[in-house]
Design a protein around this motif. Structure first.
Motif, PDB file in Angstrom:
ATOM      1  N   SER A  37      65.860  38.030   1.381  1.00  0.00           N
ATOM      2  CA  SER A  37      67.217  37.782   0.876  1.00  0.00           C
ATOM      3  C   SER A  37      67.223  36.775  -0.270  1.00  0.00           C
ATOM      4  O   SER A  37      68.117  36.804  -1.110  1.00  0.00           O
ATOM      5  CB  SER A  37      68.120  37.285   2.003  1.00  0.00           C
ATOM      6  N   LYS A  38      66.226  35.919  -0.324  1.00  0.00           N
ATOM      7  CA  LYS A  38      66.167  34.918  -1.390  1.00  0.00           C
ATOM      8  C   LYS A  38      65.901  35.551  -2.759  1.00  0.00           C
ATOM      9  O   LYS A  38      66.294  35.011  -3.776  1.00  0.00           O
ATOM     10  CB  LYS A  38      65.086  33.864  -1.093  1.00  0.00           C
ATOM     11  N   SER A  58      70.112  44.832   6.708  1.00  0.00           N
ATOM     12  CA  SER A  58      69.076  43.979   7.248  1.00  0.00           C
ATOM     13  C   SER A  58      69.199  43.994   8.756  1.00  0.00           C
ATOM     14  O   SER A  58      70.196  43.520   9.292  1.00  0.00           O
ATOM     15  CB  SER A  58      69.237  42.552   6.722  1.00  0.00           C
ATOM     16  N   GLN A  59      68.237  44.541   9.433  1.00  0.00           N
ATOM     17  CA  GLN A  59      68.208  44.678  10.886  1.00  0.00           C
ATOM     18  C   GLN A  59      69.502  45.306  11.390  1.00  0.00           C
ATOM     19  O   GLN A  59      69.737  46.481  11.162  1.00  0.00           O
ATOM     20  CB  GLN A  59      67.903  43.350  11.546  1.00  0.00           C
ATOM     21  N   ASP A  60      70.364  44.547  12.074  1.00  0.00           N
ATOM     22  CA  ASP A  60      71.575  45.097  12.671  1.00  0.00           C
ATOM     23  C   ASP A  60      72.801  44.984  11.777  1.00  0.00           C
ATOM     24  O   ASP A  60      73.889  45.376  12.176  1.00  0.00           O
ATOM     25  CB  ASP A  60      71.889  44.349  13.984  1.00  0.00           C
ATOM     26  N   GLY A 100      65.266  32.583   4.108  1.00  0.00           N
ATOM     27  CA  GLY A 100      65.719  33.940   3.833  1.00  0.00           C
ATOM     28  C   GLY A 100      65.429  34.852   5.013  1.00  0.00           C
ATOM     29  O   GLY A 100      64.824  34.445   6.004  1.00  0.00           O
ATOM     30  N   PHE A 101      65.847  36.079   4.908  1.00  0.00           N
ATOM     31  CA  PHE A 101      65.621  37.071   5.948  1.00  0.00           C
ATOM     32  C   PHE A 101      65.244  38.392   5.293  1.00  0.00           C
ATOM     33  O   PHE A 101      65.476  38.607   4.108  1.00  0.00           O
ATOM     34  CB  PHE A 101      66.853  37.228   6.851  1.00  0.00           C
ATOM     35  N   ARG A 102      64.667  39.268   6.078  1.00  0.00           N
ATOM     36  CA  ARG A 102      64.146  40.534   5.563  1.00  0.00           C
ATOM     37  C   ARG A 102      65.273  41.518   5.253  1.00  0.00           C
ATOM     38  O   ARG A 102      66.177  41.709   6.058  1.00  0.00           O
ATOM     39  CB  ARG A 102      63.198  41.158   6.583  1.00  0.00           C
ATOM     40  N   ILE A 103      65.195  42.146   4.105  1.00  0.00           N
ATOM     41  CA  ILE A 103      66.099  43.223   3.726  1.00  0.00           C
ATOM     42  C   ILE A 103      65.374  44.526   4.043  1.00  0.00           C
ATOM     43  O   ILE A 103      64.276  44.767   3.542  1.00  0.00           O
ATOM     44  CB  ILE A 103      66.460  43.165   2.217  1.00  0.00           C
ATOM     45  N   GLU A 104      65.974  45.350   4.890  1.00  0.00           N
ATOM     46  CA  GLU A 104      65.304  46.572   5.317  1.00  0.00           C
ATOM     47  C   GLU A 104      65.546  47.750   4.403  1.00  0.00           C
ATOM     48  O   GLU A 104      64.638  48.530   4.147  1.00  0.00           O
ATOM     49  CB  GLU A 104      65.713  46.919   6.742  1.00  0.00           C
TER      50      GLU A 104
END
Length: 111
Positions: A37-38, A58-60, A100-104
Protein backbone atom coordinates in the motif's frame (compact mmCIF):
# COMPACT_ATOMS: atom_id res chain seq x y z
CA UNK A 1 -45.30 -14.33 -43.50
CA UNK A 2 -45.75 -11.50 -40.98
CA UNK A 3 -44.89 -13.89 -38.15
CA UNK A 4 -41.60 -14.84 -39.80
CA UNK A 5 -40.62 -11.19 -40.30
CA UNK A 6 -41.51 -10.34 -36.70
CA UNK A 7 -39.58 -13.36 -35.40
CA UNK A 8 -36.56 -12.36 -37.51
CA UNK A 9 -36.67 -8.81 -36.15
CA UNK A 10 -36.97 -10.07 -32.56
CA UNK A 11 -34.06 -12.47 -33.12
CA UNK A 12 -31.91 -9.66 -34.55
CA UNK A 13 -32.77 -7.42 -31.60
CA UNK A 14 -31.90 -10.12 -29.05
CA UNK A 15 -28.62 -10.93 -30.81
CA UNK A 16 -27.65 -7.26 -30.99
CA UNK A 17 -28.50 -6.70 -27.29
CA UNK A 18 -26.42 -9.72 -26.26
CA UNK A 19 -23.41 -8.50 -28.24
CA UNK A 20 -23.72 -5.01 -26.77
CA UNK A 21 -23.78 -6.42 -23.23
CA UNK A 22 -20.75 -8.56 -24.03
CA UNK A 23 -18.68 -5.55 -25.14
CA UNK A 24 -19.72 -3.60 -22.04
CA UNK A 25 -17.80 -6.09 -19.86
CA UNK A 26 -14.43 -4.39 -20.25
CA UNK A 27 -12.87 -5.18 -16.90
CA UNK A 28 -9.45 -6.70 -16.46
CA UNK A 29 -8.18 -8.10 -13.17
CA UNK A 30 -4.51 -7.55 -12.33
CA UNK A 31 -3.09 -9.81 -9.64
CA UNK A 32 0.16 -8.43 -8.28
CA UNK A 33 2.54 -10.44 -6.13
CA UNK A 34 4.67 -7.82 -4.38
CA UNK A 35 2.62 -4.63 -4.20
CA UNK A 36 2.43 -2.77 -0.91
CA UNK A 37 0.00 0.00 0.00
CA UNK A 38 2.94 2.34 0.54
CA UNK A 39 3.85 2.21 -3.16
CA UNK A 40 0.34 1.67 -4.59
CA UNK A 41 -0.11 5.18 -5.96
CA UNK A 42 3.36 5.16 -7.54
CA UNK A 43 2.58 1.78 -9.16
CA UNK A 44 -0.70 3.10 -10.60
CA UNK A 45 1.06 6.15 -12.04
CA UNK A 46 4.01 4.11 -13.35
CA UNK A 47 1.76 1.63 -15.16
CA UNK A 48 -0.41 4.47 -16.55
CA UNK A 49 -3.56 3.21 -14.80
CA UNK A 50 -4.79 6.53 -13.37
CA UNK A 51 -7.95 6.74 -15.47
CA UNK A 52 -8.45 2.99 -15.72
CA UNK A 53 -8.60 1.71 -12.12
CA UNK A 54 -12.11 0.77 -11.04
CA UNK A 55 -11.46 -1.26 -7.88
CA UNK A 56 -8.60 -2.11 -5.50
CA UNK A 57 -8.63 -5.13 -3.19
CA UNK A 58 -6.57 -6.27 -0.24
CA UNK A 59 -7.48 -9.51 1.53
CA UNK A 60 -11.08 -9.01 2.75
CA UNK A 61 -11.42 -5.35 1.81
CA UNK A 62 -12.19 -3.85 -1.62
CA UNK A 63 -12.98 -0.29 -2.65
CA UNK A 64 -14.45 1.10 -5.83
CA UNK A 65 -12.30 3.87 -7.27
CA UNK A 66 -13.73 6.84 -9.14
CA UNK A 67 -11.91 7.40 -12.44
CA UNK A 68 -11.75 11.17 -11.95
CA UNK A 69 -10.60 11.11 -8.32
CA UNK A 70 -8.11 8.23 -8.19
CA UNK A 71 -5.51 9.73 -5.86
CA UNK A 72 -8.07 10.73 -3.24
CA UNK A 73 -9.87 7.36 -3.43
CA UNK A 74 -6.60 5.42 -3.11
CA UNK A 75 -5.69 7.40 0.03
CA UNK A 76 -9.19 6.76 1.42
CA UNK A 77 -8.86 3.04 0.62
CA UNK A 78 -5.59 2.86 2.53
CA UNK A 79 -7.04 4.75 5.50
CA UNK A 80 -10.21 2.62 5.60
CA UNK A 81 -8.26 -0.62 5.28
CA UNK A 82 -5.89 0.35 8.12
CA UNK A 83 -8.93 1.11 10.29
CA UNK A 84 -10.43 -2.25 9.30
CA UNK A 85 -7.22 -4.07 10.25
CA UNK A 86 -7.06 -2.14 13.56
CA UNK A 87 -10.60 -3.28 14.36
CA UNK A 88 -9.39 -6.87 14.03
CA UNK A 89 -6.07 -6.37 15.85
CA UNK A 90 -4.58 -3.14 17.16
CA UNK A 91 -1.03 -4.45 16.72
CA UNK A 92 -1.58 -5.51 13.11
CA UNK A 93 -3.30 -2.19 12.40
CA UNK A 94 -0.33 -0.20 13.67
CA UNK A 95 2.02 -2.37 11.61
CA UNK A 96 -0.16 -1.87 8.50
CA UNK A 97 -0.15 1.87 9.09
CA UNK A 98 3.65 2.04 9.43
CA UNK A 99 4.83 -0.60 6.96
CA UNK A 100 1.84 -0.87 4.65
CA UNK A 101 -0.22 -3.89 3.69
CA UNK A 102 -0.39 -6.19 0.69
CA UNK A 103 -2.51 -5.23 -2.31
CA UNK A 104 -3.90 -8.40 -3.85
CA UNK A 105 -5.59 -7.18 -7.01
CA UNK A 106 -6.46 -4.15 -9.07
CA UNK A 107 -9.47 -4.23 -11.38
CA UNK A 108 -9.27 -1.92 -14.38
CA UNK A 109 -11.52 -0.77 -17.20
CA UNK A 110 -9.89 -2.14 -20.32
CA UNK A 111 -11.88 -0.56 -23.18
Amino acid sequence: MKKIIILALVFCFITHTYQAMETENCTKELTIENLNSKNLLAYIKEKDLLGKVSQICSQDFCKTISWNNVEHDVKEFIKQNVNYIKSKSEELGISADLKGFRIEKIITRDC
